[in-house]
Design an enzyme around this catalytic site. Structure first.
Site, mmCIF file in Angstrom:
data_model
loop_
_atom_site.group_PDB
_atom_site.id
_atom_site.type_symbol
_atom_site.label_atom_id
_atom_site.label_comp_id
_atom_site.label_asym_id
_atom_site.label_seq_id
_atom_site.Cartn_x
_atom_site.Cartn_y
_atom_site.Cartn_z
ATOM 1 N N HIS A 238 0.732 -1.368 -0.026
ATOM 2 C CA HIS A 238 -0.011 -0.083 -0.094
ATOM 3 C C HIS A 238 0.897 1.233 -0.205
ATOM 4 O O HIS A 238 0.821 2.179 -0.951
ATOM 5 C CB HIS A 238 -0.952 -0.295 1.226
ATOM 6 C CG HIS A 238 -1.935 -1.079 1.395
ATOM 7 N ND1 HIS A 238 -3.049 -1.342 0.543
ATOM 8 C CD2 HIS A 238 -2.018 -2.164 2.133
ATOM 9 C CE1 HIS A 238 -3.755 -2.385 0.923
ATOM 10 N NE2 HIS A 238 -2.995 -2.911 1.957
HETATM 11 O O1 RIB Z 1 -5.042 0.459 4.682
HETATM 12 C C1 RIB Z 1 -3.778 0.343 4.428
HETATM 13 C C2 RIB Z 1 -2.770 1.237 5.265
HETATM 14 O O2 RIB Z 1 -3.230 1.220 6.641
HETATM 15 C C3 RIB Z 1 -1.495 1.162 5.150
HETATM 16 O O3 RIB Z 1 -0.845 2.657 5.489
HETATM 17 C C4 RIB Z 1 -0.944 0.604 6.371
HETATM 18 O O4 RIB Z 1 0.526 0.894 6.841
HETATM 19 C C5 RIB Z 1 -1.893 0.911 7.377
HETATM 20 O O5 RIB Z 1 -1.473 2.313 7.898
#
Ligand code: RIB
Ligand code: CA
Length: 310
Positions: A238
């Site tokens: 992500h």
């Molecule tokens: O949903 C994914 C996000 O939430 C990413 O930034 C992960 O590190 C968590 O913070």
């Protein structure tokens, strides 16, 4: 080539860690500050993890502690994905470095003033620090060149069917950001769930042989198992995807959109409300929703950057 000043706000968990490693290899950027926020795990851990990972990639960026709690709601965590320590149980040495003395919201504002409209903000955790900066410094929005976030989704969520973790962890702060009149480039789940590596590809990454590559493979094992338990094809990168988007948007598809955050709903609390369709009649479509990625190009760029470590 003149480097672009970047501020990175994170809740260092495992994908934030990979994003920090990529940032250390991107010559385009000059990282002028890193701020930490409670999110995946508590603030003490996200801050300690950030310092540990910066030591691992020999990147002594100044680190500033931010918010230990969301602005209004109760705190949630994602330790079920990132592990209780936030780094998937991989023990990196404690850093000798300490965070700077001033809080994140003051340091971020001072950097925005110093770089006078040139600072790019990349935020990959709950938006609490940004919400506090906006609250304290009304002129902050006009000082920032770009705001790129990992958060939200046009469709679905990953904590509830409506909400993605970074937004749900502090919807009121996220709402302030999307309402402040500055364009938000939203790298949401629509794109980041496609920015994955399979188990075999993660092993391939680890086989590059450097300590940084081995750390990436090892710290993501828990998140990989969690994803596989939901029949996902692999582990989503992500936060790294948001960083690579900020550096080079050619492997992505982004669309202008109206986006607002639901802060009153019960089952929709924390939803980034947008659908890339019905908002076309709205005047205010100031944001960008990054909805797609060329996964092969993403993987190639990821491996290229990791291959720079020996
Ligand atoms: O949903 C994914 C996000 O939430 C990413 O930034 C992960 O590190 C968590 O913070
Ligand atoms: Ca994060």
């Amino acid at each position: 080539m003149k480097k672009i000043p970047v501020w990175f706000d994170c809740d260092t968990g495992v994908d934030d860690a990979i994003a920090l490693i990529l940032l250390s290899q991107l010559e385009l950027f000059e990282v002028v500050g890193v701020s930490t926020v409670a999110g995946n795990v508590d603030l003490d851990k996200t801050t300690a993890n950030t310092l540990r990972v910066l030591d691992l990639c020999h990147a002594p960026y100044p680190v500033f502690r931010g918010a230990a709690q969301p602005m209004m709601r109760s705190q949630i965590s994602a330790s079920y994905v990132h592990g209780a320590d936030g780094l998937g149980g991989v023990m990196l040495p404690e850093s000798d470095r300490k965070p700077e003395s001033i809080p994140a919201w003051d340091a971020l504002y001072q950097a925005a003033v110093k770089y006078a409209g040139e600072l790019v903000l990349i935020a990959v955790g709950p938006m609490t620090n940004i919400g506090l900066t906006l609250t304290k410094y009304k002129d902050f929005p006009g000082l920032i060149k770009r705001i790129v976030i990992m958060g939200g989704a046009a469709v679905g969520g990953n904590v509830t069917p409506s909400a993605e973790f970074n937004i749900l962890a502090d919807p009121e702060a996220a709402a302030m950001l999307f309402d402040c009149g500055v364009q938000v480039e939203m790298c949401g789940l629509d794109m980041t769930m496609k920015a994955y590596l399979t188990r075999e590809e993660l092993d391939e990454l680890g086989c590059l042989g450097s300590p940084q590559a081995a750390f990436a493979r090892d710290c993501l094992q828990r998140a990989l198992k969690f994803g596989e338990s939901y029949q996902l094809p692999g582990v989503a990168f992500h936060d790294p995807a948001a960083v690579l988007y900020a550096a080079d948007d050619t492997m992505f598809e982004a669309y202008p959109a109206w986006v607002r955050v639901e802060t009153k709903g019960s089952s929709t609390y924390g939803k980034t409300v947008t659908d890339l369709y019905s908002d076309k009649k709205y005047e205010m479509r100031e944001h960008l929703v990054v909805a797609d990625i060329d996964r092969d190009a993403f993987k190639a760029r990821l491996f290229e950057l990791f291959a720079r470590f020996k």
